[in-house]
Design a protein around this motif. Structure first.
Motif, mmCIF file in Angstrom:
data_model
loop_
_atom_site.group_PDB
_atom_site.id
_atom_site.type_symbol
_atom_site.label_atom_id
_atom_site.label_comp_id
_atom_site.label_asym_id
_atom_site.label_seq_id
_atom_site.Cartn_x
_atom_site.Cartn_y
_atom_site.Cartn_z
ATOM 1 N N ILE A 226 0.840 -1.204 0.000
ATOM 2 C CA ILE A 226 0.000 0.000 0.000
ATOM 3 C C ILE A 226 0.874 1.252 0.000
ATOM 4 O O ILE A 226 0.612 2.215 -0.735
ATOM 5 C CB ILE A 226 -0.948 -0.007 1.214
ATOM 6 C CG1 ILE A 226 -1.934 -1.181 1.108
ATOM 7 C CG2 ILE A 226 -1.709 1.308 1.318
ATOM 8 C CD1 ILE A 226 -2.711 -1.435 2.391
ATOM 9 N N ALA A 227 1.920 1.255 0.802
ATOM 10 C CA ALA A 227 2.832 2.391 0.846
ATOM 11 C C ALA A 227 3.459 2.639 -0.525
ATOM 12 O O ALA A 227 3.573 3.789 -0.979
ATOM 13 C CB ALA A 227 3.912 2.160 1.899
ATOM 14 N N ARG A 228 3.872 1.565 -1.190
ATOM 15 C CA ARG A 228 4.470 1.706 -2.520
ATOM 16 C C ARG A 228 3.462 2.289 -3.513
ATOM 17 O O ARG A 228 3.788 3.186 -4.296
ATOM 18 C CB ARG A 228 4.968 0.346 -3.007
ATOM 19 C CG ARG A 228 5.571 0.373 -4.406
ATOM 20 C CD ARG A 228 6.314 -0.907 -4.747
ATOM 21 N NE ARG A 228 5.574 -2.093 -4.382
ATOM 22 C CZ ARG A 228 5.943 -2.945 -3.417
ATOM 23 N NH1 ARG A 228 7.030 -2.718 -2.714
ATOM 24 N NH2 ARG A 228 5.218 -4.014 -3.157
ATOM 25 N N ALA A 229 2.218 1.811 -3.487
ATOM 26 C CA ALA A 229 1.200 2.287 -4.427
ATOM 27 C C ALA A 229 0.943 3.781 -4.247
ATOM 28 O O ALA A 229 0.859 4.529 -5.232
ATOM 29 C CB ALA A 229 -0.091 1.492 -4.237
ATOM 30 N N PHE A 230 0.821 4.238 -3.006
ATOM 31 C CA PHE A 230 0.543 5.652 -2.775
ATOM 32 C C PHE A 230 1.755 6.518 -3.102
ATOM 33 O O PHE A 230 1.610 7.631 -3.627
ATOM 34 C CB PHE A 230 0.087 5.877 -1.329
ATOM 35 C CG PHE A 230 -1.383 5.644 -1.129
ATOM 36 C CD1 PHE A 230 -2.286 6.686 -1.263
ATOM 37 C CD2 PHE A 230 -1.869 4.380 -0.826
ATOM 38 C CE1 PHE A 230 -3.646 6.476 -1.102
ATOM 39 C CE2 PHE A 230 -3.225 4.157 -0.658
ATOM 40 C CZ PHE A 230 -4.123 5.213 -0.791
ATOM 41 N N ALA A 231 2.958 6.026 -2.808
ATOM 42 C CA ALA A 231 4.164 6.794 -3.132
ATOM 43 C C ALA A 231 4.288 6.975 -4.635
ATOM 44 O O ALA A 231 4.595 8.074 -5.119
ATOM 45 C CB ALA A 231 5.394 6.098 -2.569
ATOM 46 N N ARG A 232 4.039 5.923 -5.387
ATOM 47 C CA ARG A 232 4.174 6.015 -6.838
ATOM 48 C C ARG A 232 3.028 6.803 -7.463
ATOM 49 O O ARG A 232 3.167 7.312 -8.585
ATOM 50 C CB ARG A 232 4.290 4.617 -7.440
ATOM 51 C CG ARG A 232 5.591 3.958 -7.009
ATOM 52 C CD ARG A 232 5.875 2.655 -7.682
ATOM 53 N NE ARG A 232 7.158 2.133 -7.242
ATOM 54 C CZ ARG A 232 7.684 0.981 -7.621
ATOM 55 N NH1 ARG A 232 7.025 0.214 -8.475
ATOM 56 N NH2 ARG A 232 8.860 0.580 -7.172
ATOM 57 N N ALA A 233 1.919 6.933 -6.737
ATOM 58 C CA ALA A 233 0.826 7.772 -7.222
ATOM 59 C C ALA A 233 1.114 9.248 -6.987
ATOM 60 O O ALA A 233 0.376 10.108 -7.472
ATOM 61 C CB ALA A 233 -0.477 7.383 -6.536
ATOM 62 N N GLY A 234 2.180 9.559 -6.247
ATOM 63 C CA GLY A 234 2.578 10.939 -6.049
ATOM 64 C C GLY A 234 2.365 11.480 -4.662
ATOM 65 O O GLY A 234 2.632 12.665 -4.412
ATOM 66 N N ALA A 235 1.876 10.651 -3.730
ATOM 67 C CA ALA A 235 1.633 11.105 -2.363
ATOM 68 C C ALA A 235 2.939 11.162 -1.576
ATOM 69 O O ALA A 235 3.927 10.502 -1.918
ATOM 70 C CB ALA A 235 0.647 10.176 -1.668
ATOM 71 N N ASP A 236 2.924 11.948 -0.506
ATOM 72 C CA ASP A 236 4.034 11.986 0.443
ATOM 73 C C ASP A 236 3.712 10.980 1.550
ATOM 74 O O ASP A 236 2.815 11.210 2.359
ATOM 75 C CB ASP A 236 4.191 13.386 1.030
ATOM 76 C CG ASP A 236 4.537 14.418 -0.032
ATOM 77 O OD1 ASP A 236 5.292 14.072 -0.952
ATOM 78 O OD2 ASP A 236 4.043 15.557 0.061
ATOM 79 N N VAL A 237 4.436 9.880 1.573
ATOM 80 C CA VAL A 237 4.084 8.745 2.416
ATOM 81 C C VAL A 237 5.021 8.638 3.617
ATOM 82 O O VAL A 237 6.249 8.660 3.475
ATOM 83 C CB VAL A 237 4.119 7.424 1.618
ATOM 84 C CG1 VAL A 237 3.828 6.230 2.525
ATOM 85 C CG2 VAL A 237 3.114 7.469 0.471
ATOM 86 N N THR A 238 4.418 8.522 4.792
ATOM 87 C CA THR A 238 5.141 8.159 6.004
ATOM 88 C C THR A 238 4.692 6.763 6.412
ATOM 89 O O THR A 238 3.494 6.524 6.584
ATOM 90 C CB THR A 238 4.871 9.156 7.142
ATOM 91 O OG1 THR A 238 5.372 10.435 6.770
ATOM 92 C CG2 THR A 238 5.551 8.710 8.431
ATOM 93 N N LEU A 239 5.631 5.849 6.551
ATOM 94 C CA LEU A 239 5.349 4.457 6.879
ATOM 95 C C LEU A 239 5.868 4.165 8.279
ATOM 96 O O LEU A 239 7.081 4.204 8.517
ATOM 97 C CB LEU A 239 6.008 3.536 5.859
ATOM 98 C CG LEU A 239 5.931 2.032 6.098
ATOM 99 C CD1 LEU A 239 4.484 1.547 6.062
ATOM 100 C CD2 LEU A 239 6.770 1.281 5.066
ATOM 101 N N ILE A 240 4.957 3.886 9.198
ATOM 102 C CA ILE A 240 5.340 3.464 10.544
ATOM 103 C C ILE A 240 5.347 1.941 10.547
ATOM 104 O O ILE A 240 4.292 1.311 10.387
ATOM 105 C CB ILE A 240 4.374 4.010 11.601
ATOM 106 C CG1 ILE A 240 4.323 5.535 11.548
ATOM 107 C CG2 ILE A 240 4.797 3.548 12.997
ATOM 108 C CD1 ILE A 240 3.293 6.145 12.476
ATOM 109 N N SER A 241 6.520 1.361 10.701
ATOM 110 C CA SER A 241 6.668 -0.080 10.506
ATOM 111 C C SER A 241 7.141 -0.769 11.770
ATOM 112 O O SER A 241 8.119 -0.359 12.396
ATOM 113 C CB SER A 241 7.665 -0.354 9.378
ATOM 114 O OG SER A 241 7.897 -1.749 9.246
ATOM 115 N N GLY A 242 6.443 -1.841 12.113
ATOM 116 C CA GLY A 242 6.937 -2.749 13.126
ATOM 117 C C GLY A 242 8.068 -3.587 12.562
ATOM 118 O O GLY A 242 8.436 -3.455 11.389
#
Length: 408
Positions: A226-242
Motif C-alpha cells: 500500500i505504501a508503494r502504491a501511494f508513493a508512486r501515485a505521487g503522495a508523500d508517504v510516512t510508513l510506521i513499521s513494526g
C-alpha cells in the motif's frame, strides 16, 4: 508492476561502456509487459550488438534513417522519426553519453536518435553515464540543467566504481532503479500531489524479558504494498513499521521503525495531525506483559503465569481525533463472523473504509504474496475483490481512496 503493461517505450542507447545494462533494462521492461523499440547510435554498436537488443526486445533495432535491404542501394526502408516519436508513450535514453547530452541540449540533429528526440511529444527520461570528472564538469552540469529546463526528466547517475577505476558519481542507474522511475511516472495521479499519507504496517513485539516477546505472524507485505502504491501515485508517504524484513518499498517513503504497540501508538499520534489519509494496516498487539522482566526469566516451574494488560487502541484513539478532511482506513483480519465483526469495527473506530480478509480464504492473510479482500465503506456499501497479488490489492484500495478524496 502492471502499470507498464502495454506501454510503448522508445529506448535510446548511446556510446557508453554502460550500454551493456540496456540489455538488462529491456529484459525487465518486456517482462513487465512493455512494448520496447530500441534506437541506437552508431557509437553504441561498439559496446553492444544490435542483435542482442533486438532479440530481447523482439523488435528490429533502428539506427539509421534508412535501412538498406540486401537488394542493394535505393530499395531500403525509411525509419520515420516523426512516426516513431508519435508512437511512443515515453522515450528513455539509457545510457546517455556526454556527447549525446551536448547534442540534445543544443538541438543538433545528425542521427536517428536525436531526430526522434526533437520530434518527441511524450515525456523524455535521460539516464546519464560517464566518468566522474566528465559528470562533474561545468559543461555537463549546464547541459543537464538546460535539458531539465526543457521539461526532460533526469534519472540521476549513481555512486560506484566506474570503468576508469575511479569511484564516484557517473555510474548509470541500475536497470531496476530506472524501471522504478518509469513505473512511478505511469502510476502518478495528480490528485495525490501534496497529500500526506500515513500508513502503519507489520507486527509489534511486546517484551516479556530482554530475550523473549509476544508477537504475531504479520510479514508487513500488505502495508508495504500500500505504501508503494501511494508513493508512486505521487503522495508523500510516512510508513510506521513494526519489525519486518521487508525492504523500503520506494525511496521517496519516510519510514519510522518501531517495535512495541506503545511505540507505534506514539509515532502514529505524532504524525496523525499532519496526515490527509491514514491507513492502519499493522497487526498491533492487543495485550502486552504488565511487568516485563529486566533479566532473562529462567526456566523453573512447569506452569508459568504471564499477566497481560491492554495496549492503547490506536485506531479508536485516532478515530476520536479524526477531522472531516481526513480519510481513515482500517483492516480486519477475522476467522469467524467476518462481516459482523468488520462492520462493528468500522463504526466503533470511525473509519471511512474497513478492509476485511478472512483466514478461511486460501491464499489470504499473513505471509502470502496474495490477498482476497472485501471493503466496506462508512455507508456500509461493500466492494468484493478476487484473490490477487498484494500489489494489485493495493491498487484497488488506492482507487477507492481516490474516489473519496475527489469528494472532499
Amino acid at each position: 508492476m502492471a502499470n507498464l503493461t502495454g506501454k510503448k517505450i522508445l529506448l535510446g542507447v548511446t556510446g557508453s561502456i554502460a550500454a551493456y545494462k540496456s540489455a538488462l533494462l529491456i529484459r525487465l521492461l518486456v517482462k513487465l509487459g512493455a512494448d520496447v523499440q530500441v534506437v541506437m547510435t552508431s557509437a553504441a554498436k561498439d559496446f553492444i550488438t544490435p542483435l542482442t537488443l533486438a532479440t530481447l526486445s523482439k523488435r528490429p533495432v533502428l539506427s539509421e534513417f534508412i535501412n538498406q535491404s540486401s537488394g542493394g542501394q535505393g530499395d531500403g526502408q525509411w525509419n520515420n522519426h516523426v512516426e516513431l516519436a508519435l508512437w511512443a508513450d515515453l522515450l528513455v535514453i539509457a545510457p546517455v553519453s556526454a556527447h549525446t547530452l551536448a547534442k540534445l541540449a543544443h538541438g543538433f540533429c545528425d542521427d536517428l536518435l536525436s531526430a526522434v528526440y526533437l520530434s518527441a511529444k511524450c515525456p523524455v527520461f535521460l539516464a546519464p553515464a560517464m566518468d566522474l570528472d566528465m559528470y562533474r564538469h561545468p559543461t555537463t552540469l549546464e547541459n543537464l540543467r538546460r535539458l531539465q529546463s526543457f521539461g526532460n526528466r533526469l534519472i540521476q547517475a549513481e555512486h560506484g566504481e566506474l570503468a576508469s577505476g575511479l569511484v564516484g558519481e557517473g555510474r548509470l542507474a541500475e536497470p531496476e532503479h530506472i524501471v522504478t522511475e518509469l513505473e512511478r511516472h505511469f502510476a502518478h495521479r495528480p490528485i495525490f500531489r501534496h497529500k500526506q499519507v500515513l500508513i502503519t504496517a507489520g507486527p509489534t513485539q511486546e517484551a516479556i524479558d530482554p530475550v523473549r516477546f509476544i508477537s504475531n505472524h504479520s510479514s508487513g507485505k500488505m502495508g508495504y504494498a500500500i505504501a508503494r502504491a501511494f508513493a508512486r501515485a505521487g503522495a508523500d508517504v510516512t510508513l510506521i513499521s513494526g519489525p519486518t524484513v521487508q525492504p523500503l518499498p520506494d525511496p521517496t517513503i519516510r519510514r519510522l521503525s518501531v517495535r512495541s504497540a506503545q511505540e507505534m501508538f506514539e509515532a502514529a499520534r505524532d504524525e496523525f495531525p499532519k496526515a490527509h489519509i491514514i491507513i492502519l494496516a499493522a497487526a498491533v498487539a492487543d495485550y502486552t506483559p504488565l511487568r516485563p522482566a529486566e533479566q532473562k526469566i529462567k526456566k523453573k516451574e512447569t506452569v508459568f503465569d504471564l499477566e497481560l494488560t491492554r495496549t492503547v487502541d490506536i485506531a479508536a484513539t485516532l478515530g476520536q481525533q479524526k477531522r472531516p478532511d481526513q480519510i481513515t482506513v482500517g483492516f480486519a483480519l477475522e476467522t469467524n463472523d467476518e462481516l459482523a465483526n468488520a462492520r462493528n469495527k468500522l463504526r466503533a473506530k470511525n473509519f471511512d473504509f474497513i478492509v476485511l480478509n478472512s483466514l478461511r480464504d486460501q491464499g489470504a492473510g499473513f505471509g502470502h504474496d496474495t490477498n482476497k479482500i472485501t471493503v466496506i465503506d462508512k455507508e456500509e456499501r461493500m466492494y468484493t475483490f478476487d484473490l490477487k497479488s498484494k500489489d494489485k490489492v493495493a491498487e484497488d484500495l488506492l482507487n477507492l481512496v481516490q474516489e473519496q478524496v475527489s469528494m472532499l
